[in-house]
Write a protein that holds these residues in place. Structure first.
Motif, PDB file in Angstrom:
ATOM      1  N   SER A  15       0.848  -1.176   0.000  1.00  0.00           N
ATOM      2  CA  SER A  15       0.000   0.000   0.000  1.00  0.00           C
ATOM      3  C   SER A  15       0.897   1.244   0.000  1.00  0.00           C
ATOM      4  N   VAL A  16       0.523   2.237  -0.786  1.00  0.00           N
ATOM      5  CA  VAL A  16       1.316   3.462  -0.917  1.00  0.00           C
ATOM      6  C   VAL A  16       0.413   4.649  -0.602  1.00  0.00           C
ATOM      7  N   LEU A  17       0.854   5.522   0.300  1.00  0.00           N
ATOM      8  CA  LEU A  17       0.099   6.723   0.635  1.00  0.00           C
ATOM      9  C   LEU A  17       0.418   7.822  -0.377  1.00  0.00           C
ATOM     10  N   ALA A  74      -4.630  10.889   6.410  1.00  0.00           N
ATOM     11  CA  ALA A  74      -5.955  10.949   5.788  1.00  0.00           C
ATOM     12  C   ALA A  74      -5.889  11.015   4.268  1.00  0.00           C
ATOM     13  N   ASP A  75      -4.696  11.097   3.700  1.00  0.00           N
ATOM     14  CA  ASP A  75      -4.559  11.141   2.243  1.00  0.00           C
ATOM     15  C   ASP A  75      -4.997   9.819   1.613  1.00  0.00           C
ATOM     16  N   GLU A  76      -5.288   9.885   0.341  1.00  0.00           N
ATOM     17  CA  GLU A  76      -5.691   8.697  -0.418  1.00  0.00           C
ATOM     18  C   GLU A  76      -4.526   7.710  -0.521  1.00  0.00           C
ATOM     19  N   SER A  77      -4.847   6.445  -0.614  1.00  0.00           N
ATOM     20  CA  SER A  77      -3.801   5.445  -0.792  1.00  0.00           C
ATOM     21  C   SER A  77      -3.968   4.758  -2.140  1.00  0.00           C
ATOM     22  N   ALA A  78      -2.907   4.109  -2.581  1.00  0.00           N
ATOM     23  CA  ALA A  78      -2.900   3.393  -3.853  1.00  0.00           C
ATOM     24  C   ALA A  78      -2.296   2.008  -3.632  1.00  0.00           C
ATOM     25  N   THR A  79      -2.563   1.125  -4.572  1.00  0.00           N
ATOM     26  CA  THR A  79      -1.925  -0.181  -4.553  1.00  0.00           C
ATOM     27  C   THR A  79      -0.642  -0.064  -5.361  1.00  0.00           C
ATOM     28  N   GLY A  80       0.469  -0.356  -4.736  1.00  0.00           N
ATOM     29  CA  GLY A  80       1.752  -0.341  -5.427  1.00  0.00           C
ATOM     30  C   GLY A  80       2.135  -1.760  -5.819  1.00  0.00           C
ATOM     31  N   LEU A  81       2.388  -1.965  -7.102  1.00  0.00           N
ATOM     32  CA  LEU A  81       2.868  -3.256  -7.586  1.00  0.00           C
ATOM     33  C   LEU A  81       4.305  -3.068  -8.028  1.00  0.00           C
ATOM     34  N   ILE A  82       5.212  -3.741  -7.334  1.00  0.00           N
ATOM     35  CA  ILE A  82       6.638  -3.629  -7.624  1.00  0.00           C
ATOM     36  C   ILE A  82       7.036  -4.845  -8.438  1.00  0.00           C
ATOM     37  N   CYS A  83       7.542  -4.607  -9.634  1.00  0.00           N
ATOM     38  CA  CYS A  83       7.903  -5.710 -10.528  1.00  0.00           C
ATOM     39  C   CYS A  83       8.928  -6.613  -9.853  1.00  0.00           C
ATOM     40  N   TYR A  97      10.507  -1.962 -11.084  1.00  0.00           N
ATOM     41  CA  TYR A  97       9.706  -0.791 -11.438  1.00  0.00           C
ATOM     42  C   TYR A  97       8.422  -0.780 -10.613  1.00  0.00           C
ATOM     43  N   VAL A  98       8.019   0.398 -10.125  1.00  0.00           N
ATOM     44  CA  VAL A  98       6.829   0.523  -9.283  1.00  0.00           C
ATOM     45  C   VAL A  98       5.660   1.056 -10.109  1.00  0.00           C
ATOM     46  N   HIS A  99       4.570   0.308 -10.106  1.00  0.00           N
ATOM     47  CA  HIS A  99       3.325   0.699 -10.765  1.00  0.00           C
ATOM     48  C   HIS A  99       2.337   1.081  -9.679  1.00  0.00           C
ATOM     49  N   LEU A 100       1.619   2.187  -9.845  1.00  0.00           N
ATOM     50  CA  LEU A 100       0.641   2.630  -8.847  1.00  0.00           C
ATOM     51  C   LEU A 100      -0.766   2.571  -9.430  1.00  0.00           C
ATOM     52  N   PHE A 101      -1.692   2.045  -8.631  1.00  0.00           N
ATOM     53  CA  PHE A 101      -3.089   1.922  -9.050  1.00  0.00           C
ATOM     54  C   PHE A 101      -3.990   2.454  -7.947  1.00  0.00           C
ATOM     55  N   VAL A 102      -4.869   3.398  -8.290  1.00  0.00           N
ATOM     56  CA  VAL A 102      -5.861   3.864  -7.330  1.00  0.00           C
ATOM     57  C   VAL A 102      -7.201   3.178  -7.591  1.00  0.00           C
ATOM     58  N   LYS A 137      -9.760   0.512  -7.271  1.00  0.00           N
ATOM     59  CA  LYS A 137      -9.986  -0.515  -6.244  1.00  0.00           C
ATOM     60  C   LYS A 137     -10.430  -1.846  -6.842  1.00  0.00           C
ATOM     61  N   ASN A 138     -10.649  -1.903  -8.153  1.00  0.00           N
ATOM     62  CA  ASN A 138     -11.094  -3.138  -8.795  1.00  0.00           C
ATOM     63  C   ASN A 138      -9.946  -4.057  -9.186  1.00  0.00           C
ATOM     64  N   ILE A 139      -8.723  -3.686  -8.875  1.00  0.00           N
ATOM     65  CA  ILE A 139      -7.588  -4.515  -9.206  1.00  0.00           C
ATOM     66  C   ILE A 139      -7.626  -5.779  -8.332  1.00  0.00           C
ATOM     67  N   LYS A 140      -7.414  -6.929  -8.946  1.00  0.00           N
ATOM     68  CA  LYS A 140      -7.440  -8.207  -8.226  1.00  0.00           C
ATOM     69  C   LYS A 140      -6.036  -8.792  -8.210  1.00  0.00           C
ATOM     70  N   LEU A 141      -5.619  -9.290  -7.047  1.00  0.00           N
ATOM     71  CA  LEU A 141      -4.310  -9.895  -6.884  1.00  0.00           C
ATOM     72  C   LEU A 141      -4.456 -11.398  -6.669  1.00  0.00           C
ATOM     73  N   TYR A 142      -3.583 -12.146  -7.302  1.00  0.00           N
ATOM     74  CA  TYR A 142      -3.610 -13.601  -7.215  1.00  0.00           C
ATOM     75  C   TYR A 142      -2.227 -14.102  -6.827  1.00  0.00           C
ATOM     76  N   ARG A 143      -2.171 -15.002  -5.856  1.00  0.00           N
ATOM     77  CA  ARG A 143      -0.896 -15.556  -5.424  1.00  0.00           C
ATOM     78  C   ARG A 143      -0.244 -16.276  -6.596  1.00  0.00           C
ATOM     79  N   ALA A 144       1.053 -16.035  -6.766  1.00  0.00           N
ATOM     80  CA  ALA A 144       1.811 -16.660  -7.866  1.00  0.00           C
ATOM     81  C   ALA A 144       2.867 -17.548  -7.273  1.00  0.00           C
ATOM     82  N   ASP A 145       3.077 -18.690  -7.869  1.00  0.00           N
ATOM     83  CA  ASP A 145       4.166 -19.568  -7.454  1.00  0.00           C
ATOM     84  C   ASP A 145       5.395 -19.194  -8.257  1.00  0.00           C
ATOM     85  N   LYS A 146       6.435 -18.804  -7.545  1.00  0.00           N
ATOM     86  CA  LYS A 146       7.649 -18.332  -8.221  1.00  0.00           C
ATOM     87  C   LYS A 146       8.445 -19.475  -8.769  1.00  0.00           C
TER      88      LYS A 146
END
Length: 74
Positions: A28-30, A44-53, A58-63, A65-74
């Protein structure tokens, strides 16, 4: 250490903008604003979902809320 995840937005699977990798580390990124920092209300600021490759870092930011995360087997 965080577990790798894959992410989708609706029917679209996400991949890294830089290296095209498809595994990420999530956190989570504020989204702080100067005014809220000045008034000591940064919490109280808005937060975003940070996806770090998982591959290149590389850091991708998504505000969206419909983004779905799925566990990945490395």
């Amino acid at each position: 250490m965080a577990k790798p995840v894959r992410a989708a937005l609706g029917e679209t699977w996400l991949s890294c903008q830089v290296c095209k990798g498809d595994m990420f580390r999530e956190r989570s990124v504020l989204l702080n604003s100067t005014g809220m920092e000045f008034m000591k209300l940064a919490w109280a600021d808005e937060s975003a979902t940070g996806l770090i490759c998982w591959t290149c870092g590389y850091v991708h930011l998504f505000v969206n809320k419909n983004i779905k995360l799925y566990r990945a087997d490395k």
